[in-house]
Scaffold this motif. Sequence first.
Motif, PDB file in Angstrom:
ATOM      1  N   PHE A   1       1.046  -0.931  -1.048  1.00  0.00           N
ATOM      2  CA  PHE A   1       0.852   0.298  -1.812  1.00  0.00           C
ATOM      3  C   PHE A   1       1.807   0.171  -2.997  1.00  0.00           C
ATOM      4  CE2 PHE A   1      -1.531   2.748   1.354  1.00  0.00           C
ATOM      5  CZ  PHE A   1      -1.315   1.984   2.484  1.00  0.00           C
ATOM      6  N   GLY A   2       1.336  -0.508  -4.045  1.00  0.00           N
ATOM      7  CA  GLY A   2       2.219  -0.898  -5.153  1.00  0.00           C
ATOM      8  C   GLY A   2       3.055   0.258  -5.677  1.00  0.00           C
ATOM      9  N   GLY A   3       4.358   0.037  -5.758  1.00  0.00           N
ATOM     10  CA  GLY A   3       5.259   1.066  -6.272  1.00  0.00           C
ATOM     11  C   GLY A   3       5.692   2.058  -5.208  1.00  0.00           C
ATOM     12  N   VAL A   4       5.014   2.088  -4.045  1.00  0.00           N
ATOM     13  CA  VAL A   4       5.389   3.024  -2.979  1.00  0.00           C
ATOM     14  C   VAL A   4       6.013   2.289  -1.798  1.00  0.00           C
ATOM     15  CG1 VAL A   4       4.549   4.774  -1.356  1.00  0.00           C
ATOM     16  CG2 VAL A   4       3.502   4.560  -3.611  1.00  0.00           C
ATOM     17  N   GLY A   5       5.429   1.145  -1.433  1.00  0.00           N
ATOM     18  CA  GLY A   5       5.951   0.398  -0.301  1.00  0.00           C
ATOM     19  C   GLY A   5       4.847  -0.428   0.331  1.00  0.00           C
ATOM     20  N   PHE A   6       5.012  -0.740   1.616  1.00  0.00           N
ATOM     21  CA  PHE A   6       3.977  -1.509   2.312  1.00  0.00           C
ATOM     22  C   PHE A   6       3.995  -1.179   3.793  1.00  0.00           C
ATOM     23  CE2 PHE A   6       7.771  -4.147   1.852  1.00  0.00           C
ATOM     24  CZ  PHE A   6       7.981  -4.671   3.122  1.00  0.00           C
ATOM     25  N   VAL A   7       2.889  -1.528   4.480  1.00  0.00           N
ATOM     26  CA  VAL A   7       2.773  -1.260   5.913  1.00  0.00           C
ATOM     27  C   VAL A   7       2.447  -2.581   6.601  1.00  0.00           C
ATOM     28  CG1 VAL A   7       1.542   0.039   7.689  1.00  0.00           C
ATOM     29  CG2 VAL A   7       1.927   1.076   5.439  1.00  0.00           C
ATOM     30  N   THR A   8       3.269  -2.956   7.573  1.00  0.00           N
ATOM     31  CA  THR A   8       3.036  -4.210   8.297  1.00  0.00           C
ATOM     32  C   THR A   8       2.132  -3.942   9.501  1.00  0.00           C
ATOM     33  OG1 THR A   8       5.188  -4.966   7.581  1.00  0.00           O
ATOM     34  CG2 THR A   8       4.173  -6.200   9.362  1.00  0.00           C
ATOM     35  N   VAL A   9       1.063  -4.735   9.578  1.00  0.00           N
ATOM     36  CA  VAL A   9       0.002  -4.532  10.563  1.00  0.00           C
ATOM     37  C   VAL A   9      -0.207  -5.864  11.287  1.00  0.00           C
ATOM     38  CG1 VAL A   9      -2.474  -4.056  10.738  1.00  0.00           C
ATOM     39  CG2 VAL A   9      -1.083  -2.767   9.128  1.00  0.00           C
ATOM     40  N   PRO A  10      -0.391  -5.840  12.634  1.00  0.00           N
ATOM     41  CA  PRO A  10      -0.591  -7.104  13.345  1.00  0.00           C
ATOM     42  C   PRO A  10      -1.926  -7.762  12.990  1.00  0.00           C
ATOM     43  CG  PRO A  10      -0.335  -5.255  14.870  1.00  0.00           C
ATOM     44  CD  PRO A  10      -0.411  -4.677  13.502  1.00  0.00           C
ATOM     45  N   LYS A  11      -2.091  -8.946  13.532  1.00  0.00           N
ATOM     46  CA  LYS A  11      -3.324  -9.716  13.386  1.00  0.00           C
ATOM     47  C   LYS A  11      -4.507  -8.961  14.013  1.00  0.00           C
ATOM     48  CE  LYS A  11      -4.520 -14.452  14.671  1.00  0.00           C
ATOM     49  NZ  LYS A  11      -5.397 -14.698  15.708  1.00  0.00           N
ATOM     50  N   ASP A  12      -5.688  -9.210  13.482  1.00  0.00           N
ATOM     51  CA  ASP A  12      -6.940  -8.702  14.052  1.00  0.00           C
ATOM     52  C   ASP A  12      -7.079  -7.187  14.064  1.00  0.00           C
ATOM     53  OD1 ASP A  12      -8.174 -11.106  14.444  1.00  0.00           O
ATOM     54  OD2 ASP A  12      -7.200 -11.433  16.395  1.00  0.00           O
ATOM     55  N   CYS A  13      -6.704  -6.565  12.989  1.00  0.00           N
ATOM     56  CA  CYS A  13      -6.944  -5.130  12.852  1.00  0.00           C
ATOM     57  C   CYS A  13      -7.870  -4.915  11.655  1.00  0.00           C
ATOM     58  CB  CYS A  13      -5.645  -4.374  12.547  1.00  0.00           C
ATOM     59  SG  CYS A  13      -4.455  -4.432  13.891  1.00  0.00           S
ATOM     60  N   VAL A  14      -8.704  -3.890  11.761  1.00  0.00           N
ATOM     61  CA  VAL A  14      -9.471  -3.466  10.578  1.00  0.00           C
ATOM     62  C   VAL A  14      -8.871  -2.143  10.124  1.00  0.00           C
ATOM     63  CG1 VAL A  14     -11.728  -2.884   9.634  1.00  0.00           C
ATOM     64  CG2 VAL A  14     -11.526  -4.592  11.461  1.00  0.00           C
ATOM     65  N   VAL A  15      -8.468  -2.100   8.882  1.00  0.00           N
ATOM     66  CA  VAL A  15      -7.848  -0.881   8.343  1.00  0.00           C
ATOM     67  C   VAL A  15      -8.503  -0.556   7.004  1.00  0.00           C
ATOM     68  CG1 VAL A  15      -5.595  -1.320   9.418  1.00  0.00           C
ATOM     69  CG2 VAL A  15      -6.034  -2.172   7.103  1.00  0.00           C
ATOM     70  N   LYS A  16      -8.312   0.691   6.597  1.00  0.00           N
ATOM     71  CA  LYS A  16      -8.717   1.062   5.239  1.00  0.00           C
ATOM     72  C   LYS A  16      -7.502   1.707   4.588  1.00  0.00           C
ATOM     73  CE  LYS A  16     -12.450   3.292   2.710  1.00  0.00           C
ATOM     74  NZ  LYS A  16     -13.730   4.013   2.805  1.00  0.00           N
ATOM     75  N   THR A  17      -7.134   1.215   3.419  1.00  0.00           N
ATOM     76  CA  THR A  17      -5.968   1.780   2.730  1.00  0.00           C
ATOM     77  C   THR A  17      -6.431   2.489   1.469  1.00  0.00           C
ATOM     78  OG1 THR A  17      -5.570  -0.309   1.561  1.00  0.00           O
ATOM     79  CG2 THR A  17      -4.355   0.052   3.600  1.00  0.00           C
ATOM     80  N   TYR A  18      -5.694   3.538   1.093  1.00  0.00           N
ATOM     81  CA  TYR A  18      -6.065   4.378  -0.058  1.00  0.00           C
ATOM     82  C   TYR A  18      -4.837   4.649  -0.920  1.00  0.00           C
ATOM     83  CZ  TYR A  18      -9.686   6.151   3.252  1.00  0.00           C
ATOM     84  OH  TYR A  18     -10.696   6.284   4.172  1.00  0.00           O
ATOM     85  N   THR A  19      -5.075   4.724  -2.202  1.00  0.00           N
ATOM     86  CA  THR A  19      -4.092   5.276  -3.144  1.00  0.00           C
ATOM     87  C   THR A  19      -4.884   6.023  -4.213  1.00  0.00           C
ATOM     88  OG1 THR A  19      -4.141   3.264  -4.466  1.00  0.00           O
ATOM     89  CG2 THR A  19      -2.330   3.448  -2.894  1.00  0.00           C
ATOM     90  N   PRO A  20      -4.214   6.807  -5.066  1.00  0.00           N
ATOM     91  CA  PRO A  20      -4.947   7.449  -6.161  1.00  0.00           C
ATOM     92  C   PRO A  20      -5.642   6.374  -6.987  1.00  0.00           C
ATOM     93  CG  PRO A  20      -2.709   8.332  -6.003  1.00  0.00           C
ATOM     94  CD  PRO A  20      -2.776   7.153  -5.067  1.00  0.00           C
ATOM     95  N   ASP A  21      -6.964   6.466  -7.085  1.00  0.00           N
ATOM     96  CA  ASP A  21      -7.734   5.506  -7.893  1.00  0.00           C
ATOM     97  C   ASP A  21      -7.533   4.052  -7.469  1.00  0.00           C
ATOM     98  OD1 ASP A  21      -9.545   6.300  -9.669  1.00  0.00           O
ATOM     99  OD2 ASP A  21      -8.196   6.463 -11.394  1.00  0.00           O
ATOM    100  N   LYS A  22      -7.099   3.809  -6.251  1.00  0.00           N
ATOM    101  CA  LYS A  22      -6.826   2.461  -5.715  1.00  0.00           C
ATOM    102  C   LYS A  22      -5.706   1.736  -6.452  1.00  0.00           C
ATOM    103  CE  LYS A  22     -11.485   1.153  -4.210  1.00  0.00           C
ATOM    104  NZ  LYS A  22     -12.381   0.011  -4.186  1.00  0.00           N
TER     105      LYS A  22
END
Length: 369
Positions: free
Chosen positions: A338-359
């Motif tokens: 999440f550029g400028g905000v931080g990041f989230v560490t996620v294990p292998k084999d997950c499906v996620v959807k990430t969002y920010t304003p206007d991506k």
Amino acid sequence: MDDEIICIGCGAVLQSDDPKKAGYLPAAALKKAEAGETDNVYCQRCFRLRHYNEIMPVDLNNDDFLALLNSLATKKALVVNVVDLFDFSNSLLASLKRFVGDNEFILVGNKFDLFPLNSRQSRIKDWMRQEANRMGLYPSKIFLISAARQKNLDELIEYLDQASQDRDIYFVGMTNVGKSTLINAIIDKMGDIKDVITTSRFPGTTLDRIEIPLENGHHLIDTPGIMSTNQLATRLNAADLEVVSPKKPIKPATFQLLPGNTIFLGGLGRIDYLKGQSTSFTVYAARGVKLHRTKTANADDFYQKHVGELLTPPTGENYLPALKGQEYHTDYKSDLLFGGVGFVTVPKDCVVKTYTPDKIGLGIRRALI
Ligand code: GDP
């Protein structure tokens, strides 16, 4: 001339004896002023305050700026791209590849002080190199530094000192990456900076740049910061930007999650866990970014209702574009960015959807920690 000369910025009597006292100006510059060769003299401190607040950011498509970059290819120069490690992809100047020519190019990753203490420098550098290569940029060296905390600066300065023996050094970077802070730190640390710094106009343009003459006859040249709407920093108001910009190393927060859960990073980011096992996600963000877990099914409503009060920043009225998302599958343990905000560490084999304003600032990389 026997009169004392006064700094027109702060009114202190100019002196070249003690850099720590008011009115300090390097001896050579003071001599010039005494000989009447320069008017309107500022002490070194006022000079910095003045110019580093005045040099105006430009758009990357600014003709004058492009002309300045173009001129690089015809000169012998070292090009230094200062980047923000917390918004790396957006602060890497991909268009530089057209301008660097045969010149050497290095990357300076700033704000390293914010990375958790157990981060591995070699992994961070590998990731930076891969990203740069992907954009057609081939840095000969990568430095991880903190300009504000003056960490790892000695190695960089030694390198610049060496390189400046036979060429000028150009600093380029997006706004807010810490380029001014870095140059001020270099001025503080580099013993042989010759004179008072001068702003100059690139010939034939309206573009101001700052030239810092070195004893060896070459210069450090600070070009204006480049603004981009792809940087969250240019979209946030000053108060919110302050909240998002961490001052201390980031403390991770771990959440135990099942598919169907969502975490909000204030009103600036959201991650939905779509498919995978029960597992933990670790969030790395500034302490001021309020984290909330909710059910994905309710997440849209939750956001509408609480953005600006529970979910901050933004604070108060939401002035940002709507959240937009992108799906990712993690083939290995990954950091969702999440550029400028931080990041989230996620294990292998997950499906996620990430969002920010206007991506803005979305991305993924192999986990660094
Ligand atoms: P510029 O627009 O690239 O010239 O950036 P500035 O030098 O004005 O810095 C932008 C923001 O980043 C300011 O809030 C600085 O305090 C912050 N900053 C600069 N260097 C560092 C650093 O090494 N660590 C951290 N944590 N913040 C920094």
